[in-house]
Design a protein around this motif. Structure first.
Motif, mmCIF file in Angstrom:
data_model
loop_
_atom_site.group_PDB
_atom_site.id
_atom_site.type_symbol
_atom_site.label_atom_id
_atom_site.label_comp_id
_atom_site.label_asym_id
_atom_site.label_seq_id
_atom_site.Cartn_x
_atom_site.Cartn_y
_atom_site.Cartn_z
ATOM 1 N N ARG A 88 -7.455 4.903 -1.461
ATOM 2 C CA ARG A 88 -6.715 4.110 -2.364
ATOM 3 C C ARG A 88 -5.104 4.266 -1.553
ATOM 4 O O ARG A 88 -4.990 5.149 -0.967
ATOM 5 N N LYS B 202 -6.661 3.310 6.139
ATOM 6 C CA LYS B 202 -7.829 2.899 5.188
ATOM 7 C C LYS B 202 -9.328 2.573 5.807
ATOM 8 O O LYS B 202 -10.247 2.961 5.443
ATOM 9 N N TYR C 145 -4.909 -3.737 -6.565
ATOM 10 C CA TYR C 145 -5.885 -3.460 -5.490
ATOM 11 C C TYR C 145 -7.300 -3.630 -5.935
ATOM 12 O O TYR C 145 -7.947 -4.124 -5.544
ATOM 13 N N ALA C 146 -7.442 -3.064 -7.241
ATOM 14 C CA ALA C 146 -8.713 -2.882 -7.898
ATOM 15 C C ALA C 146 -9.069 -4.459 -8.439
ATOM 16 O O ALA C 146 -10.361 -4.846 -7.977
ATOM 17 N N PRO D 73 -12.857 1.939 -2.240
ATOM 18 C CA PRO D 73 -11.963 2.530 -3.215
ATOM 19 C C PRO D 73 -12.484 4.198 -3.614
ATOM 20 O O PRO D 73 -11.489 4.890 -4.436
ATOM 21 N N TYR E 47 0.354 0.136 -7.252
ATOM 22 C CA TYR E 47 -0.463 -1.037 -6.729
ATOM 23 C C TYR E 47 -2.140 -0.842 -6.825
ATOM 24 O O TYR E 47 -2.868 -1.665 -6.837
ATOM 25 N N TRP E 48 -2.487 0.109 -7.740
ATOM 26 C CA TRP E 48 -3.818 0.135 -7.931
ATOM 27 C C TRP E 48 -4.424 -0.685 -8.584
ATOM 28 O O TRP E 48 -5.549 -1.061 -8.603
ATOM 29 N N CYS E 49 -3.621 -1.062 -9.674
ATOM 30 C CA CYS E 49 -4.448 -2.120 -10.682
ATOM 31 C C CYS E 49 -4.485 -3.331 -9.765
ATOM 32 O O CYS E 49 -5.532 -3.875 -9.967
ATOM 33 N N ARG F 91 0.648 4.541 -6.348
ATOM 34 C CA ARG F 91 -0.226 4.220 -7.484
ATOM 35 C C ARG F 91 0.159 3.025 -8.303
ATOM 36 O O ARG F 91 -0.904 2.364 -9.007
ATOM 37 N N MET G 110 -9.237 2.786 -11.452
ATOM 38 C CA MET G 110 -7.856 2.289 -11.151
ATOM 39 C C MET G 110 -7.551 1.183 -11.857
ATOM 40 O O MET G 110 -6.300 1.174 -12.258
ATOM 41 N N THR H 129 -4.885 2.201 -14.813
ATOM 42 C CA THR H 129 -3.693 2.135 -14.522
ATOM 43 C C THR H 129 -2.654 0.787 -14.934
ATOM 44 O O THR H 129 -1.457 0.674 -14.769
ATOM 45 N N TYR I 249 0.828 -1.279 -0.030
ATOM 46 C CA TYR I 249 -0.073 0.064 -0.075
ATOM 47 C C TYR I 249 0.751 1.189 0.012
ATOM 48 O O TYR I 249 0.456 2.259 -0.445
#
Length: 217
Positions: free
Chosen positions: A177, A168, A187-188, A173, A183-185, A181, A213, A216, A110
């Motif tokens: 988030r 968090k 995470y989503a 989301p 890790y956004w893919c 950034r 997200m 990305t 994160y």
């Protein structure tokens, strides 16, 4: 003499063809393969997201952490699910006789922090328990909620820094988030995979945030 010339010509052609064949058969660089895997995962996540029902969140009334997880479930022997996740996600992890990690190195995806103390990490529920409650888990049986909270098969449990987990909280989301950034893919796709498996619904703002997200990837 003719046969000798033919032999020389064939040898020259073989010398020229072999490198070309080797180049054609060479595997893609790891970075390119990783990128392709991420894009394929994102495509699957988009299909799953499109299948999720959109609805308004349920009331938080009646929710308590104990409705999902009075304690971590047992996994193998003396190890509970939390201890199992810490061992899975860490490096050079040492455990005591009771299976509790006493030493190791953990990476928090994160926020990108590397932590050398178990006291500085938490096992996060990607889809928070309170958020799952408002997404449909309120109507589940106690057994199903307990299975959700201790799921080691879906990407629901991940080791993160304590500070990131606190920041968090129980947010979705659309409100929170990961700081990284990059890790956004992941995470989503994890969030969508979990919700799709458990048939939890999404809100409109949640769906928009997840779609953004995925861009990305």
């Amino acid at each position: 003499m003719i046969f000798l010339r033919r032999a020389v010509l064939m040898a020259v052609l073989a010398f020229l063809v072999i490198p070309i064949a080797e180049v054609a058969a060479a595997p893609r660089p790891a970075a390119a393969q990783s990128r392709a895997d991420a894009q394929a995962g994102a495509a699957r996540a988009r299909r799953m997201l499109a299948q999720l029902r959109v609805a308004r969140p349920l009331s938080l009334r009646g929710y308590t952490h104990r409705r999902f997880q009075p304690r971590w479930g047992r996994h193998k022997g003396r190890c509970d699910v939390r201890e199992t996740v810490l061992s899975r996600d860490g490096r050079r992890v040492r455990r005591n006789a009771a299976c509790h990690p006493v030493k190791g190195v953990w990476y928090s995806p994160y926020d990108g922090r590397r932590l050398k103390s178990e006291r500085l990490v938490d096992v996060d529920h990607v889809v928070p328990l309170a958020y799952a409650w408002r997404s449909g888990a309120k109507r589940w049986s106690q057994a199903r909620r307990r299975a959700f909270a201790n799921d080691l098969t879906r990407p629901e449990l991940v080791t993160v820094s304590h500070s990131a987990n606190i920041a968090k909280g129980g947010q979705g989301p659309q409100s929170w988030r990961p700081r990284r950034r990059a890790y956004w893919c992941r995470y989503a796709t994890s969030w969508i995979t979990v919700k799709h498996h458990y048939r939890l619904f999404v809100t409109r703002s949640e769906r928009v945030a997840l779609s953004n997200m995925l861009r990305t990837c």
